[in-house]
Each structure stands twice: as C-alpha cells, then as structure tokens.
Write a protein that holds these residues in place. Structure first.
Motif, PDB file in Angstrom:
ATOM      1  N   LEU A  27       0.895  -1.082  -0.065  1.00 33.36           N
ATOM      2  CA  LEU A  27      -0.216   0.062  -0.030  1.00 33.36           C
ATOM      3  C   LEU A  27       0.871   1.158   0.187  1.00 33.36           C
ATOM      4  N   ASN A  28       1.935   1.268   0.677  1.00 38.65           N
ATOM      5  CA  ASN A  28       2.718   2.414   0.898  1.00 38.65           C
ATOM      6  C   ASN A  28       3.410   2.701  -0.399  1.00 38.65           C
ATOM      7  N   LEU A  29       3.986   1.547  -1.115  1.00 36.33           N
ATOM      8  CA  LEU A  29       4.332   1.748  -2.649  1.00 36.33           C
ATOM      9  C   LEU A  29       3.463   2.316  -3.601  1.00 36.33           C
ATOM     10  N   ARG A  30       2.257   1.731  -3.665  1.00 37.57           N
ATOM     11  CA  ARG A  30       1.375   2.327  -4.474  1.00 37.57           C
ATOM     12  C   ARG A  30       0.928   3.786  -4.231  1.00 37.57           C
ATOM     13  N   LEU A  31       0.924   4.115  -2.636  1.00 35.68           N
ATOM     14  CA  LEU A  31       0.622   5.654  -2.716  1.00 35.68           C
ATOM     15  C   LEU A  31       1.514   6.392  -2.944  1.00 35.68           C
ATOM     16  N   GLU A  32       2.962   5.943  -2.749  1.00 31.15           N
ATOM     17  CA  GLU A  32       3.989   6.844  -3.260  1.00 31.15           C
ATOM     18  C   GLU A  32       4.153   7.071  -4.774  1.00 31.15           C
ATOM     19  N   ASP A  33       3.824   5.782  -5.657  1.00 31.84           N
ATOM     20  CA  ASP A  33       3.421   5.969  -6.913  1.00 31.84           C
ATOM     21  C   ASP A  33       2.258   6.808  -7.617  1.00 31.84           C
ATOM     22  N   HIS A  34       1.137   6.291  -6.799  1.00 32.61           N
ATOM     23  CA  HIS A  34      -0.034   6.837  -7.586  1.00 32.61           C
ATOM     24  C   HIS A  34      -0.610   8.130  -6.529  1.00 32.61           C
ATOM     25  N   GLU A  35      -0.252   8.021  -5.288  1.00 30.94           N
ATOM     26  CA  GLU A  35      -0.815   9.225  -4.712  1.00 30.94           C
ATOM     27  C   GLU A  35      -2.351   8.800  -4.099  1.00 30.94           C
ATOM     28  N   LEU A  36      -3.225   8.597  -5.189  1.00 28.09           N
ATOM     29  CA  LEU A  36      -4.468   8.536  -4.725  1.00 28.09           C
ATOM     30  C   LEU A  36      -4.845   6.933  -5.398  1.00 28.09           C
ATOM     31  N   VAL A  37      -5.302   6.189  -4.432  1.00 30.15           N
ATOM     32  CA  VAL A  37      -5.783   4.721  -5.053  1.00 30.15           C
ATOM     33  C   VAL A  37      -6.901   4.054  -4.344  1.00 30.15           C
ATOM     34  N   GLY A  69     -19.312   1.393   0.263  1.00 34.27           N
ATOM     35  CA  GLY A  69     -19.360  -0.123   0.516  1.00 34.27           C
ATOM     36  C   GLY A  69     -17.900  -0.739   0.987  1.00 34.27           C
ATOM     37  N   ASN A  70     -17.477  -1.450   0.238  1.00 34.79           N
ATOM     38  CA  ASN A  70     -16.122  -2.134   0.562  1.00 34.79           C
ATOM     39  C   ASN A  70     -15.022  -1.639  -0.388  1.00 34.79           C
ATOM     40  N   ILE A  71     -15.179  -0.450  -0.942  1.00 34.75           N
ATOM     41  CA  ILE A  71     -14.059   0.078  -1.449  1.00 34.75           C
ATOM     42  C   ILE A  71     -13.608   1.443  -0.835  1.00 34.75           C
ATOM     43  N   ALA A  72     -12.537   1.678  -0.588  1.00 37.46           N
ATOM     44  CA  ALA A  72     -11.998   2.731   0.026  1.00 37.46           C
ATOM     45  C   ALA A  72     -11.121   3.585  -1.073  1.00 37.46           C
ATOM     46  N   LEU A  73     -11.236   5.002  -0.898  1.00 38.15           N
ATOM     47  CA  LEU A  73     -10.461   5.790  -1.756  1.00 38.15           C
ATOM     48  C   LEU A  73      -9.426   6.388  -0.876  1.00 38.15           C
ATOM     49  N   LEU A  74      -8.162   6.273  -1.008  1.00 42.26           N
ATOM     50  CA  LEU A  74      -7.199   6.780  -0.052  1.00 42.26           C
ATOM     51  C   LEU A  74      -6.192   7.730  -0.818  1.00 42.26           C
ATOM     52  N   TYR A  75      -5.656   8.868  -0.054  1.00 42.40           N
ATOM     53  CA  TYR A  75      -4.718   9.756  -0.664  1.00 42.40           C
ATOM     54  C   TYR A  75      -3.520  10.054   0.206  1.00 42.40           C
ATOM     55  N   ARG A  76      -2.362   9.971  -0.108  1.00 38.95           N
ATOM     56  CA  ARG A  76      -1.315  10.578   0.382  1.00 38.95           C
ATOM     57  C   ARG A  76      -0.264  11.025  -0.396  1.00 38.95           C
ATOM     58  N   ALA A  77       0.012  12.315  -0.261  1.00 42.97           N
ATOM     59  CA  ALA A  77       0.878  13.125  -1.166  1.00 42.97           C
ATOM     60  C   ALA A  77       2.376  12.479  -1.359  1.00 42.97           C
ATOM     61  N   ALA A  79       6.338  12.092  -1.776  1.00 45.35           N
ATOM     62  CA  ALA A  79       7.702  12.945  -1.640  1.00 45.35           C
ATOM     63  C   ALA A  79       7.966  13.714  -2.942  1.00 45.35           C
ATOM     64  N   LYS A  80       8.216  12.530  -3.789  1.00 44.34           N
ATOM     65  CA  LYS A  80       8.710  13.262  -4.925  1.00 44.34           C
ATOM     66  C   LYS A  80       7.617  12.532  -6.075  1.00 44.34           C
ATOM     67  N   PRO A  81       6.464  13.377  -6.423  1.00 40.49           N
ATOM     68  CA  PRO A  81       5.577  12.633  -7.443  1.00 40.49           C
ATOM     69  C   PRO A  81       6.107  12.643  -8.982  1.00 40.49           C
ATOM     70  N   ASN A  82       5.683  11.458  -9.361  1.00 37.40           N
ATOM     71  CA  ASN A  82       6.039  11.212 -10.933  1.00 37.40           C
ATOM     72  C   ASN A  82       4.873  11.519 -11.637  1.00 37.40           C
ATOM     73  N   PRO A  83       5.035  12.436 -12.573  1.00 36.90           N
ATOM     74  CA  PRO A  83       3.927  12.857 -13.409  1.00 36.90           C
ATOM     75  C   PRO A  83       3.389  11.974 -14.342  1.00 36.90           C
TER      76      PRO A  83
END
Length: 93
Positions: A27-37, A69-77, A79-83
């Motif tokens: 999850l941390n890797l996906r948030l770092e890559d995509h920010e919004l998952v 329901g059972n889907i959560a939308l999470l956001y974490r900015a 450190a170095k966002p990849n466009p």
C-alpha cells in the motif's frame, strides 16, 4: 479527489489475513507511486470494514477521501510525485 478517483480501479485487495505487514508495504509503495488509490476491503461486517479502513489509514499515513461499501479511496501526497504515475498530476493535465 473524489472526481479523480471515480474512474480508478482498486489496486489492492485485503485478504483473509487482513492487514499484514506485506500488505501495508505494498500500500505504501502504491501510494508513493500513484498518490490516490482505491483499495477493496474484504470484511464480513460494516464495522469490521470501517475498522480495517481506519487501520489502513493509520498504518500508511493516508487520508480517507471516500468509502462506498467495501471500496476505500485513499490519498497521500508523494515525496517526489512522478507525473507519469501520479493519478492526481495526470488528472490536472
């Protein structure tokens, strides 16, 4: 954020073991890559799903944008966002 996340597909799904260390790392890797998952949370009751989503947010430092329901939308900015990977940056362009 909800508008951006509307068309996203769930990138992770909790299993029978719930919140494991490897799931949190992924999850941390996906948030770092995509920010919004989106994350699919498998739990038998609404209260257990709520507890699991809260534990996900606490473990990853993410903010819960929306839960349906059972889907959560999470956001974490990131450190170095990849466009090329960031869902937030790609939506703004």
């Amino acid at each position: 954020m909800r508008t951006i996340g509307h068309h996203l597909k769930a990138v992770l799904q909790t299993g029978d073991k719930g919140l494991t260390e490897s799931f949190t790392e992924e999850l941390n890797l996906r948030l770092e890559d995509h920010e919004l998952v989106k994350v699919r949370v498998n739990a038998p009751t609404r209260d257990q799903r709520t507890d699991l989503v809260n534990a996900l947010c606490e473990a990853s430092g993410a903010e819960l944008i929306q839960r349906i329901g059972n889907i959560a939308l999470l956001y974490r900015a990131a450190a170095k966002p990849n466009p090329k990977l960031s869902n937030v940056l790609r939506a703004r362009n």
